[in-house]
Design an enzyme around this catalytic site. Structure first.
Site, PDB file in Angstrom:
ATOM      1  N   LYS A 163       0.714  -1.143  -0.079  1.00 44.05           N
ATOM      2  CA  LYS A 163       0.171   0.133   0.094  1.00 44.05           C
ATOM      3  C   LYS A 163       0.967   1.285  -0.004  1.00 44.05           C
ATOM      4  CE  LYS A 163      -2.182  -1.113   3.834  1.00 44.05           C
ATOM      5  NZ  LYS A 163      -1.396  -2.288   4.150  1.00 44.05           N
ATOM      6  N   GLU A 189       1.263   5.535  11.345  1.00 41.46           N
ATOM      7  CA  GLU A 189       1.972   4.620  10.603  1.00 41.46           C
ATOM      8  C   GLU A 189       3.139   4.919  11.215  1.00 41.46           C
ATOM      9  OE1 GLU A 189       1.563   1.921   7.984  1.00 41.46           O
ATOM     10  OE2 GLU A 189      -0.631   2.272   8.871  1.00 41.46           O
ATOM     11  N   ARG A 190       4.486   4.199  10.504  1.00 39.58           N
ATOM     12  CA  ARG A 190       5.857   4.436  10.950  1.00 39.58           C
ATOM     13  C   ARG A 190       6.182   5.833  10.778  1.00 39.58           C
ATOM     14  NH1 ARG A 190       4.335   0.396   7.905  1.00 39.58           N
ATOM     15  NH2 ARG A 190       4.029  -1.588   9.073  1.00 39.58           N
TER      16      ARG A 190
HETATM   17  N1  LIG Z   1       5.581  -2.478  -6.361  1.00 39.87           N
HETATM   18  C1  LIG Z   1       6.568  -3.142  -5.882  1.00 39.87           C
HETATM   19  N2  LIG Z   1       7.697  -3.794  -6.246  1.00 39.87           N
HETATM   20  C2  LIG Z   1       8.443  -4.374  -5.783  1.00 39.87           C
HETATM   21  N3  LIG Z   1       8.459  -4.777  -4.329  1.00 39.87           N
HETATM   22  C3  LIG Z   1       7.240  -4.158  -3.740  1.00 39.87           C
HETATM   23  C4  LIG Z   1       6.190  -3.554  -4.692  1.00 39.87           C
HETATM   24  N4  LIG Z   1       5.300  -2.951  -3.581  1.00 39.87           N
HETATM   25  C5  LIG Z   1       5.465  -3.499  -2.546  1.00 39.87           C
HETATM   26  N5  LIG Z   1       6.710  -4.208  -2.525  1.00 39.87           N
HETATM   27  C6  LIG Z   1       7.345  -4.893  -1.436  1.00 39.87           C
HETATM   28  O1  LIG Z   1       6.300  -5.432  -0.691  1.00 39.87           O
HETATM   29  C7  LIG Z   1       6.980  -4.607   0.784  1.00 39.87           C
HETATM   30  C8  LIG Z   1       5.826  -3.892   1.826  1.00 39.87           C
HETATM   31  O2  LIG Z   1       5.430  -2.756   1.042  1.00 39.87           O
HETATM   32  P1  LIG Z   1       4.567  -1.788   1.690  1.00 39.87           P
HETATM   33  O3  LIG Z   1       5.423  -1.147   2.956  1.00 39.87           O
HETATM   34  O4  LIG Z   1       4.101  -0.637   0.586  1.00 39.87           O
HETATM   35  O5  LIG Z   1       3.259  -2.375   2.196  1.00 39.87           O
HETATM   36  P2  LIG Z   1       2.077  -1.722   3.218  1.00 39.87           P
HETATM   37  O6  LIG Z   1       0.919  -2.620   2.607  1.00 39.87           O
HETATM   38  O7  LIG Z   1       2.058  -0.447   3.395  1.00 39.87           O
HETATM   39  O8  LIG Z   1       2.453  -2.430   4.417  1.00 39.87           O
HETATM   40  P3  LIG Z   1       1.826  -1.953   6.033  1.00 39.87           P
HETATM   41  O9  LIG Z   1       0.430  -2.330   6.178  1.00 39.87           O
HETATM   42  O10 LIG Z   1       2.677  -2.867   6.858  1.00 39.87           O
HETATM   43  O11 LIG Z   1       1.927  -0.763   6.068  1.00 39.87           O
HETATM   44  C9  LIG Z   1       8.191  -3.585   0.246  1.00 39.87           C
HETATM   45  O12 LIG Z   1       8.912  -3.458   1.184  1.00 39.87           O
HETATM   46  C10 LIG Z   1       8.470  -4.199  -0.978  1.00 39.87           C
HETATM   47  O13 LIG Z   1       9.589  -5.096  -0.576  1.00 39.87           O
HETATM   48 MG   LIG Z   2       2.442   1.040   4.791  1.00 43.12          MG
END
Ligand SMILES: Nc1ncnc2c1ncn2[C@@H]1O[C@H](COP(=O)(O)OP(=O)(O)OP(=O)(O)O)[C@@H](O)[C@H]1O
Ligand SMILES: [Mg+2]
Length: 520
Positions: A163, A189-190
């Site tokens: 996300k 968030e962080r």
């Molecule tokens: N488009 C992308 N290309 C390559 N890797 C990706 C991509 N999107 C996400 N990732 C991988 O997934 C990991 C987690 O993504 P992200 O931090 O955006 O998750 P999130 O959904 O925001 O999680 P949270 O709910 O913990 O905040 C990233 O650190 C990366 O390694």
């Molecule tokens: Mg996130």
């Protein structure tokens, strides 16, 4: 200290009880109204917002700061007003906390007005009803889930499915050609992510048109609960007073609901379904309804929505869905297959995807893509059980097209360049549509799937891979059969061991059953 004007005759109260973030205060002469901000503590640094008037003498409030050091008997000062946020040109390129204090270690603010963060949404009569598409440069979004200028889009997904990465990529892609103001609001968030974003924006030179407001996960629930309102107040200023378009990015709106739940619990309200606060719907609409278009300016908002335990029936996710004009659903399965952005096209939807808005060609293509992917999803079971070779030639073509589409709809991101090693790509809607159309016309059926993976425009596929010679292609469809056969072998072994629910049934009826499901 807060930049808030104090009342002319501050009325004084006394702390009578402190329970974590909840503070009860007695006022003998004048009881402060709901939403009043009170200051207390040894250095008047503890900020409390009144949420309830308990009786003629007592109010109950929630602290927006930690309450360490607060004791019964301490004096409380009524500021005579609600929580306020700074608005004006001077807030551009700055970073704020919930109180409107700058947290970027730059010079202090000058020449700002302070406005209450509690405001009413624009009336129905003032809203504008234009529908215009907002291009993001991300293929799968522009083709299948077009966003609305002045609309609200949600990025739904469980933990770690991408996300934040997707949201950051959208900021990156839009900020260059978006003439308006961008406001980023970090809720619960962080802190690390906030800092990284700030540095990235500074480096990209787009800070002059950006404002950031943070109430991150280390802050008390009261602060996380109000930080969204503070950001929105700044957004409303740019929309209503300066008539500019505003892009409001929120990571993460679920944390707003969660903070409301904590506040509600602390205030002693009876929890509702799954422990959520009984007032979740009102709180969320109070915030979301303020994100609206008027004739003079629009607030386009993109919000990340954490989905607890990947359960899309969670009340928080369900309530948020109903506010949005586009819902982008990120799936863990696709993320685990490396298909980034992990958007599930069959679960995502946008109210802009109609022929009247995007045009007949785009609409027709999007429908065809969805149909192909849906057919492939249905065929997956059969492939897993019987292998690809059992499919009819038409079905096999559907699989070939769908797998190439799936790969073409992945895209390397600018924000992930460091760890994917691939250069980010921005693709125009026309190029994305063109690519999908050519795949649907089977132009790439002889190219290896990997040629379409993580590319920008479709022409890169030609540079990346060569068509497999017809002789090789005629042999069992090497690339696409691999997955099917592997899964099928596992399932066949399982069936042989009799662990299937319909153990005892011959394989033949299963085929009919599966075939029937596919036809329907
Ligand atoms: N488009 C992308 N290309 C390559 N890797 C990706 C991509 N999107 C996400 N990732 C991988 O997934 C990991 C987690 O993504 P992200 O931090 O955006 O998750 P999130 O959904 O925001 O999680 P949270 O709910 O913990 O905040 C990233 O650190 C990366 O390694
Ligand atoms: Mg996130």
């Amino acid at each position: 200290m807060l930049g808030q004007e104090t009342a002319k005759i501050p009325s004084l109260g006394v702390v009578v009880a402190v329970r974590g973030s909840v503070v009860d205060i007695r006022f003998d002469d004048h009881l402060p109204p709901i939403y009043s901000v009170l200051l207390t503590g040894p250095e008047k640094k503890i900020v409390i917002e009144v949420l309830a008037q308990e009786d003629a003498r007592h109010v109950r409030g929630i602290a927006l700061t930690p309450t360490q050091g607060l004791a019964r008997g301490m004096a409380v000062e009524d500021t005579g007003g609600p929580l306020k946020a700074p608005v004006g040109k001077a807030v551009l390129s700055r970073m704020f906390d919930v109180f409107g204090n700058t947290i970027d270690r730059e010079a202090a603010l000058s020449d700002v007005q302070w406005r209450s963060v509690h405001r009413a949404p624009p009336s129905l009569a003032r809203r504008s009803t234009k529908s215009e598409v907002f291009e993001t440069g991300i293929k799968v979004i522009d083709v299948l889930v077009p966003l609305e200028r002045g609309g609200k889009a949600g990025l739904f997904g469980g933990a770690g499915v991408g996300k934040t990465v997707l949201l950051t990529e959208m900021i990156h892609n839009m900020i260059g050609h978006h003439e308006g103001v961008s406001i980023f609001c970090g809720i619960g968030e962080r802190c690390r992510e906030g800092e990284e974003l700030y540095d990235a924006m500074k480096e990209a030179g787009v800070l002059p048109n950006m404002v950031m407001v943070f109430g991150q996960m280390n802050e008390p629930p009261g602060a996380r609960f109000r930080v969204g309102h503070a950001a929105l107040t700044m957004a409303e200023y740019f929309r209503d007073d300066e008539h500019r378009d505003v892009l409001l990015l929120v990571d993460n709106i679920f944390r707003f609901i969660q903070a409301g739940m904590e506040v509600s619990g602390l205030m002693g309200q009876m929890p509702s379904r799954l422990g959520y606060q009984p007032t979740m719907g009102t709180e969320l609409s109070g915030l979301e309804e303020r994100i609206a278009n008027t004739d003079t300016g629009a607030i386009t908002s993109i919000q990340a929505v954490y989905v607890p335990a990947d359960d899309f029936t969670d009340p928080a996710a369900v309530h948020t869905f109903s506010h949005l004009s586009a819902s982008i659903v990120l799936s863990r399965k696709r993320a685990s297959e490396g298909l980034f952005p992990a958007i599930d096209p069959l679960q995502s939807s946008s109210k802009m995807a109609t022929p009247g808005i995007v045009g007949e060609r785009h609409y027709g293509l999007a429908q065809e893509i969805r149909r192909t992917l849906a057919q492939y999803a249905e065929l997956k079971d059969i492939i897993a059980m019987l292998g690809l070779e059992q499919l009819s030639p038409e079905d096999r073509n559907v699989v070939v097209r769908a797998r190439r589409l799936e790969r073409f709809l992945t895209q390397p991101f600018f924000t992930t360049e460091q760890f994917t090693g691939l250069k980010g790509k921005l693709v125009s809607l026309a190029d994305a549509l063109d690519g999908c159309e050519r795949i649907l016309n089977d132009e790439f059926k002889d190219y290896p799937e990997s040629a379409l993976y993580m590319i920008g425009t479709i022409d890169e596929a030609k540079a990346k891979g060569k068509p497999v010679p017809p002789a090789a292609a005629a042999k069992p469809d090497s690339t696409s059969a691999k997955l099917g056969l592997k899964d099928a072998a596992g399932l066949r072994a399982k069936a042989a061991s009799g662990s299937q629910p319909n153990a005892g049934a011959k394989p033949q009826p299963k085929l009919e059953h599966a075939g029937g499901a596919h036809e329907s």
